[in-house]
Design an enzyme around this catalytic site. Sequence first.
Site, PDB file in Angstrom:
ATOM      1  N   THR A 132      -6.183  -9.901  12.180  1.00  0.00           N
ATOM      2  CA  THR A 132      -5.755  -8.523  11.926  1.00  0.00           C
ATOM      3  C   THR A 132      -5.085  -8.430  10.550  1.00  0.00           C
ATOM      4  OG1 THR A 132      -5.490  -8.043  14.263  1.00  0.00           O
ATOM      5  CG2 THR A 132      -4.190  -6.702  12.752  1.00  0.00           C
ATOM      6  N   ASP A 172       1.640 -13.558   6.734  1.00  0.00           N
ATOM      7  CA  ASP A 172       2.625 -12.942   5.840  1.00  0.00           C
ATOM      8  C   ASP A 172       3.294 -13.986   4.955  1.00  0.00           C
ATOM      9  OD1 ASP A 172       2.395 -10.193   6.860  1.00  0.00           O
ATOM     10  OD2 ASP A 172       3.001 -11.153   8.714  1.00  0.00           O
ATOM     11  N   LYS A 199       3.732 -14.581  10.829  1.00  0.00           N
ATOM     12  CA  LYS A 199       2.728 -13.552  11.066  1.00  0.00           C
ATOM     13  C   LYS A 199       3.374 -12.392  11.827  1.00  0.00           C
ATOM     14  CE  LYS A 199      -1.381 -14.379  12.472  1.00  0.00           C
ATOM     15  NZ  LYS A 199      -1.814 -13.287  11.576  1.00  0.00           N
ATOM     16  N   GLU A 228      -2.653 -12.112  18.429  1.00  0.00           N
ATOM     17  CA  GLU A 228      -3.096 -13.124  17.467  1.00  0.00           C
ATOM     18  C   GLU A 228      -2.789 -14.522  17.997  1.00  0.00           C
ATOM     19  OE1 GLU A 228      -2.633 -10.535  13.344  1.00  0.00           O
ATOM     20  OE2 GLU A 228      -0.924 -11.645  14.081  1.00  0.00           O
TER      21      GLU A 228
HETATM   22  C1  5RP Z   1      -0.838  -8.928  11.520  1.00  0.00           C
HETATM   23  C2  5RP Z   1      -0.707 -10.118  10.672  1.00  0.00           C
HETATM   24  C3  5RP Z   1      -1.441 -10.102   9.373  1.00  0.00           C
HETATM   25  O1  5RP Z   1      -2.361 -11.142   9.375  1.00  0.00           O
HETATM   26  C4  5RP Z   1      -0.443 -10.269   8.257  1.00  0.00           C
HETATM   27  O2  5RP Z   1       0.501  -9.201   8.335  1.00  0.00           O
HETATM   28  C5  5RP Z   1      -1.117 -10.258   6.887  1.00  0.00           C
HETATM   29  O3  5RP Z   1      -1.611  -8.988   6.591  1.00  0.00           O
HETATM   30  P1  5RP Z   1      -2.384  -8.683   5.244  1.00  0.00           P
HETATM   31  O4  5RP Z   1      -3.613  -9.519   5.234  1.00  0.00           O
HETATM   32  O5  5RP Z   1      -2.666  -7.195   5.327  1.00  0.00           O
HETATM   33  O6  5RP Z   1      -1.464  -9.016   4.091  1.00  0.00           O
HETATM   34  O7  5RP Z   1      -0.047 -11.082  10.998  1.00  0.00           O
HETATM   35  O8  5RP Z   1      -0.002  -8.977  12.646  1.00  0.00           O
END
Ligand code: 5RP
Length: 228
Positions: A29, A84, A94, A103
């Site tokens: 996600t 993140d 994350k 996830e």
């Molecule tokens: C969602 C997540 C995402 O993988 C994480 O926030 C990274 O997001 P992005 O690829 O938009 O930077 O853990 O719950």
Amino acid sequence: MIDVDGQKRAAGEAAAKLVEADMVVGLGTGSTAAWFVRALAARKLDIVGVPTSQATADLATSLGIRIAQLGDTRTIDLTVDGADEIGPGLSLIKGGGAALLREKLVWEASSRCVVIADAAKHVKTLGKFALPIEVVAFGHKITALRICDVLAECEIGMMPALRRRDGEPVRTDGGNLIYDVACGRIEEPAMLAAALKSVTGVVDHGLFLDLADCALIGGPDGVFELEP
Ligand code: 5RP
């Protein structure tokens, strides 16, 4: 120089090349995982995707990827997802997209997990990105107080902040709430992870430890790989 979105895209496209026909693939996600899903759809392989959120299920379906729910397929061969923060030993934070529980369930059910990200996510110490903690809505203010106690035991003096969007508490796909903790530095991620899991009302947290087998990081000059 590749910009941040280009780095995410390059990482997603590199990961899509790891997928082979007949695989069951966990679909992460977030914006980086979305690049992976688009690149995977473009390959038109006969695969089944197991999405980690409703948003990803909608994207995959719109692109013609066949999807199934977790538990309705044989073992997931490969999961590809964003993060993140990516710290030492491929420890991760994350949950920035509020999908951490689904996830983690998909990651833990997978034979192999590949994390994809832009280079800014690669850090020496976890904790600059606020750690998401998913809690059940019932009694959540009491749960937040218990989380404070646990943080204090781990020498983290920050308060959990209820995540809101447009003034309203954010709800996960499962109907839970998210508290974010701006830890600053997480010196002992395993200790913090265990302590948070011991709090009744905490469903899960965004520390993903010993789960990623490999990272594909999009950098300014191209994609590079990291092992734990
Ligand atoms: C969602 C997540 C995402 O993988 C994480 O926030 C990274 O997001 P992005 O690829 O938009 O930077 O853990 O719950």
